[in-house]
Design a protein around this motif. Structure first.
Motif, PDB file in Angstrom:
ATOM      1  N   SER A  98       0.781  -1.339  -0.100  1.00 13.70           N
ATOM      2  CA  SER A  98       0.021  -0.002   0.147  1.00 13.70           C
ATOM      3  C   SER A  98       0.836   1.200  -0.067  1.00 13.70           C
ATOM      4  CB  SER A  98      -0.704   0.089   1.258  1.00 13.70           C
ATOM      5  OG  SER A  98      -1.750  -1.344   1.181  1.00 13.70           O
ATOM      6  N   HIS A  99       0.661   1.975  -1.271  1.00 10.28           N
ATOM      7  CA  HIS A  99       1.632   2.952  -1.230  1.00 10.28           C
ATOM      8  C   HIS A  99       0.737   4.374  -0.913  1.00 10.28           C
ATOM      9  CE1 HIS A  99       5.090   5.647  -2.632  1.00 10.28           C
ATOM     10  NE2 HIS A  99       3.837   6.467  -3.352  1.00 10.28           N
ATOM     11  N   ASN A 100       1.544   5.359  -0.102  1.00  5.96           N
ATOM     12  CA  ASN A 100       0.807   6.641   0.152  1.00  5.96           C
ATOM     13  C   ASN A 100       1.427   7.603  -0.524  1.00  5.96           C
ATOM     14  OD1 ASN A 100      -0.197   9.008   1.423  1.00  5.96           O
ATOM     15  ND2 ASN A 100      -0.641   7.857   3.448  1.00  5.96           N
ATOM     16  N   ALA A 101       0.756   8.382  -1.334  1.00  5.61           N
ATOM     17  CA  ALA A 101       1.454   9.259  -2.360  1.00  5.61           C
ATOM     18  C   ALA A 101       1.694  10.390  -1.539  1.00  5.61           C
ATOM     19  CB  ALA A 101       0.470   9.780  -3.453  1.00  5.61           C
ATOM     20  N   LEU A 102       0.832  10.627  -0.492  1.00  8.28           N
ATOM     21  CA  LEU A 102       1.247  11.911   0.328  1.00  8.28           C
ATOM     22  C   LEU A 102       2.389  12.125   1.202  1.00  8.28           C
ATOM     23  CD1 LEU A 102      -2.406  12.911   1.498  1.00  8.28           C
ATOM     24  CD2 LEU A 102      -1.168  13.765  -0.585  1.00  8.28           C
TER      25      LEU A 102
ATOM     26  N   GLU B 113     -11.568   2.014   1.110  1.00  8.49           N
ATOM     27  CA  GLU B 113     -10.433   2.145   0.071  1.00  8.49           C
ATOM     28  C   GLU B 113     -10.669   3.504  -0.665  1.00  8.49           C
ATOM     29  OE1 GLU B 113      -8.682  -2.100  -1.020  1.00  8.49           O
ATOM     30  OE2 GLU B 113     -10.644  -1.760  -1.789  1.00  8.49           O
ATOM     31  N   PHE B 114     -12.240   3.650  -0.853  1.00 10.54           N
ATOM     32  CA  PHE B 114     -12.632   4.976  -1.438  1.00 10.54           C
ATOM     33  C   PHE B 114     -12.296   5.992  -0.655  1.00 10.54           C
ATOM     34  CE2 PHE B 114     -15.579   8.354  -2.074  1.00 10.54           C
ATOM     35  CZ  PHE B 114     -15.365   8.683  -3.421  1.00 10.54           C
ATOM     36  N   LEU B 115     -12.508   6.130   0.643  1.00  7.23           N
ATOM     37  CA  LEU B 115     -12.277   7.231   1.474  1.00  7.23           C
ATOM     38  C   LEU B 115     -10.714   7.444   1.790  1.00  7.23           C
ATOM     39  CD1 LEU B 115     -15.011   6.489   4.297  1.00  7.23           C
ATOM     40  CD2 LEU B 115     -15.001   8.242   2.252  1.00  7.23           C
ATOM     41  N   ASP B 116      -9.797   6.611   1.591  1.00  2.00           N
ATOM     42  CA  ASP B 116      -8.682   6.322   1.851  1.00  2.00           C
ATOM     43  C   ASP B 116      -7.993   6.849   0.450  1.00  2.00           C
ATOM     44  OD1 ASP B 116      -8.478   5.439   4.340  1.00  2.00           O
ATOM     45  OD2 ASP B 116      -8.250   3.381   3.750  1.00  2.00           O
ATOM     46  N   GLY B 117      -8.673   7.023  -0.671  1.00  2.00           N
ATOM     47  CA  GLY B 117      -8.081   7.654  -2.030  1.00  2.00           C
ATOM     48  C   GLY B 117      -7.592   6.850  -2.914  1.00  2.00           C
ATOM     49  N   LEU B 118      -7.952   5.465  -2.995  1.00  4.66           N
ATOM     50  CA  LEU B 118      -7.397   4.520  -3.810  1.00  4.66           C
ATOM     51  C   LEU B 118      -7.653   4.952  -5.288  1.00  4.66           C
ATOM     52  CD1 LEU B 118      -6.239   1.665  -4.205  1.00  4.66           C
ATOM     53  CD2 LEU B 118      -8.574   0.769  -4.532  1.00  4.66           C
ATOM     54  N   GLN B 119      -6.391   5.034  -5.762  1.00 12.94           N
ATOM     55  CA  GLN B 119      -6.163   5.555  -7.016  1.00 12.94           C
ATOM     56  C   GLN B 119      -6.126   4.426  -8.185  1.00 12.94           C
ATOM     57  OE1 GLN B 119      -6.928   8.818  -7.930  1.00 12.94           O
ATOM     58  NE2 GLN B 119      -7.520   8.802  -5.672  1.00 12.94           N
ATOM     59  N   SER B 120      -5.350   3.528  -7.818  1.00 12.34           N
ATOM     60  CA  SER B 120      -4.836   2.453  -8.751  1.00 12.34           C
ATOM     61  C   SER B 120      -4.306   1.248  -8.445  1.00 12.34           C
ATOM     62  CB  SER B 120      -3.936   2.878  -9.862  1.00 12.34           C
ATOM     63  OG  SER B 120      -2.762   3.155  -9.418  1.00 12.34           O
ATOM     64  N   VAL B 121      -4.551   0.087  -8.973  1.00  9.42           N
ATOM     65  CA  VAL B 121      -3.932  -1.106  -8.401  1.00  9.42           C
ATOM     66  C   VAL B 121      -3.054  -1.903  -9.606  1.00  9.42           C
ATOM     67  CG1 VAL B 121      -4.317  -3.507  -7.892  1.00  9.42           C
ATOM     68  CG2 VAL B 121      -5.765  -1.732  -6.965  1.00  9.42           C
ATOM     69  N   SER B 122      -1.805  -1.993  -9.482  1.00  7.67           N
ATOM     70  CA  SER B 122      -0.678  -2.428 -10.236  1.00  7.67           C
ATOM     71  C   SER B 122      -0.345  -4.065 -10.003  1.00  7.67           C
ATOM     72  CB  SER B 122       0.257  -1.691 -10.505  1.00  7.67           C
ATOM     73  OG  SER B 122       0.945  -1.084  -9.277  1.00  7.67           O
ATOM     74  N   LEU B 123      -0.198  -4.527 -10.988  1.00  9.90           N
ATOM     75  CA  LEU B 123       0.733  -5.973 -10.783  1.00  9.90           C
ATOM     76  C   LEU B 123       1.918  -5.787 -10.509  1.00  9.90           C
ATOM     77  CD1 LEU B 123       0.199  -9.076 -10.559  1.00  9.90           C
ATOM     78  CD2 LEU B 123       0.472  -9.167 -13.113  1.00  9.90           C
TER      79      LEU B 123
ATOM     80  N   ASN C 201      -2.332   2.089  -4.653  1.00  7.54           N
ATOM     81  CA  ASN C 201      -1.792   3.466  -4.738  1.00  7.54           C
ATOM     82  C   ASN C 201      -2.823   4.288  -4.314  1.00  7.54           C
ATOM     83  OD1 ASN C 201       1.015   2.999  -6.062  1.00  7.54           O
ATOM     84  ND2 ASN C 201      -0.429   2.319  -7.715  1.00  7.54           N
ATOM     85  N   TYR C 202      -2.612   5.021  -3.077  1.00  6.72           N
ATOM     86  CA  TYR C 202      -3.663   5.922  -2.349  1.00  6.72           C
ATOM     87  C   TYR C 202      -3.115   7.349  -2.714  1.00  6.72           C
ATOM     88  CZ  TYR C 202      -5.368   1.691  -0.199  1.00  6.72           C
ATOM     89  OH  TYR C 202      -5.993   0.335  -0.058  1.00  6.72           O
ATOM     90  N   ASP C 203      -4.196   8.235  -2.577  1.00  4.43           N
ATOM     91  CA  ASP C 203      -4.039   9.559  -2.538  1.00  4.43           C
ATOM     92  C   ASP C 203      -5.221  10.112  -2.215  1.00  4.43           C
ATOM     93  OD1 ASP C 203      -3.405  12.427  -2.874  1.00  4.43           O
ATOM     94  OD2 ASP C 203      -2.683  12.083  -4.785  1.00  4.43           O
ATOM     95  N   GLN C 204      -5.318  10.623  -0.642  1.00  4.76           N
ATOM     96  CA  GLN C 204      -6.607  11.408  -0.294  1.00  4.76           C
ATOM     97  C   GLN C 204      -6.939  12.657  -0.626  1.00  4.76           C
ATOM     98  OE1 GLN C 204      -6.179  10.785   4.072  1.00  4.76           O
ATOM     99  NE2 GLN C 204      -7.870   8.946   4.290  1.00  4.76           N
ATOM    100  N   SER C 205      -5.836  13.343  -1.264  1.00  5.00           N
ATOM    101  CA  SER C 205      -6.100  14.560  -1.741  1.00  5.00           C
ATOM    102  C   SER C 205      -7.024  14.506  -2.947  1.00  5.00           C
ATOM    103  CB  SER C 205      -4.712  15.341  -2.062  1.00  5.00           C
ATOM    104  OG  SER C 205      -3.964  14.468  -2.908  1.00  5.00           O
ATOM    105  N   LYS C 206      -7.105  13.531  -3.500  1.00  2.05           N
ATOM    106  CA  LYS C 206      -7.913  13.206  -4.797  1.00  2.05           C
ATOM    107  C   LYS C 206      -9.414  12.907  -4.577  1.00  2.05           C
ATOM    108  CE  LYS C 206      -4.048  12.665  -7.896  1.00  2.05           C
ATOM    109  NZ  LYS C 206      -3.497  12.019  -9.199  1.00  2.05           N
ATOM    110  N   VAL C 207      -9.752  12.905  -3.320  1.00  3.33           N
ATOM    111  CA  VAL C 207     -10.971  12.287  -3.002  1.00  3.33           C
ATOM    112  C   VAL C 207     -11.882  13.606  -2.940  1.00  3.33           C
ATOM    113  CG1 VAL C 207     -12.635  11.320  -1.283  1.00  3.33           C
ATOM    114  CG2 VAL C 207     -10.229  10.377  -1.577  1.00  3.33           C
TER     115      VAL C 207
END
Length: 225
Positions: free
Chosen positions: A91-95, A133-143, A156-162
């Motif tokens: 789980s990667h936090n972009a912030l 996951e929506f509230l946490d700002g899930l943006q994408s899932v990659s293999l 990949n999460y980025d709450q600033s985009k919620v």
């Protein structure tokens, strides 16, 4: 006497010349026939060799094709996920640019999947993500990596985009609060739509995006008053 001897010698020479010409002709004819026989022989041998080579090549190509098919079939069978596959989730936090790694049970829908199917699962994951996951700002899932032994994915999460965390709408009779994913119910408010103004009804019919919890309860309080 001398004339007889001369004629005799002349006749002998002519005879010898004719004999030599006859021998040369026979020799030449024999050589021509031999060369033709040799050419025919070489042609037959060449044809037989070509047929042999073609047959060998055809057999070899068929063996290689069969080997490739068997290899692909074996690979497809062996390179699928199972209950024993280690499932690693990053789980990667972009912030904060931090990554947390967890080991989870492999989702049931991934059991038996190959790499392509696992990739498709990641691509479609956001459509079925949880409200959290929506509230946490899930943006994408990659293999990240795939093998029958281990599957690694990165979320990949980025709450600033919620843009909004809640969503208000009516079912025709009651005001219902959903999470921002618009499919998970947050609260049945118990507020009757019939008690609202015409403008409020129209807004609820379209749906209202609510930024946060404070704004949500402010709207609900206004509806209740």
């Amino acid at each position: 006497m001398k004339g007889k001897v001369f004629r005799y010698i002349t006749v002998c020479c002519v005879f010898l010349a004719l004999f030599a010409l006859a021998n040369f002709y026979c020799y030449q004819s024999a050589m021509n026939q031999f060369e033709k026989m040799q050419e025919d022989y070489e042609s037959r041998v060449g044809e037989q060799v070509q047929v042999y080579v073609d047959n060998r090549m055809a057999d070899r190509v068929e063996q290689l094709e069969k080997s490739v098919r068997e290899s692909v079939q074996t690979e497809n069978v062996s390179k699928t996920l199972s209950d024993s596959t280690v499932y690693q989730v990053q789980s990667h936090n972009a912030l904060t640019d931090e990554t947390v790694t967890e080991y989870q049970t492999l989702p049931e829908e991934l059991v038996g999947c190959d790499r392509e199917q696992a990739q498709e699962y990641c691509s479609k994951y956001k459509k079925n993500m949880s409200a959290k996951e929506f509230l946490d700002g899930l943006q994408s899932v990659s293999l990240i990596s795939f093998s029958p032994e281990r599957l690694t994915i990165c979320k990949n999460y980025d709450q600033s985009k919620v843009k909004f965390r809640y969503y208000l709408i009516s079912d025709g009779t009651e005001v219902i609060a959903y999470y921002g994913d618009m499919k998970t119910v947050y609260e049945h408010t118990g507020i009757a739509v019939s008690s609202l103004s015409r403008k409020e009804k129209q807004q609820l019919k379209k749906g209202i995006e609510v930024k946060d919890e404070e704004e949500l309860y402010g709207i609900l309080e206004n509806y209740s008053s």
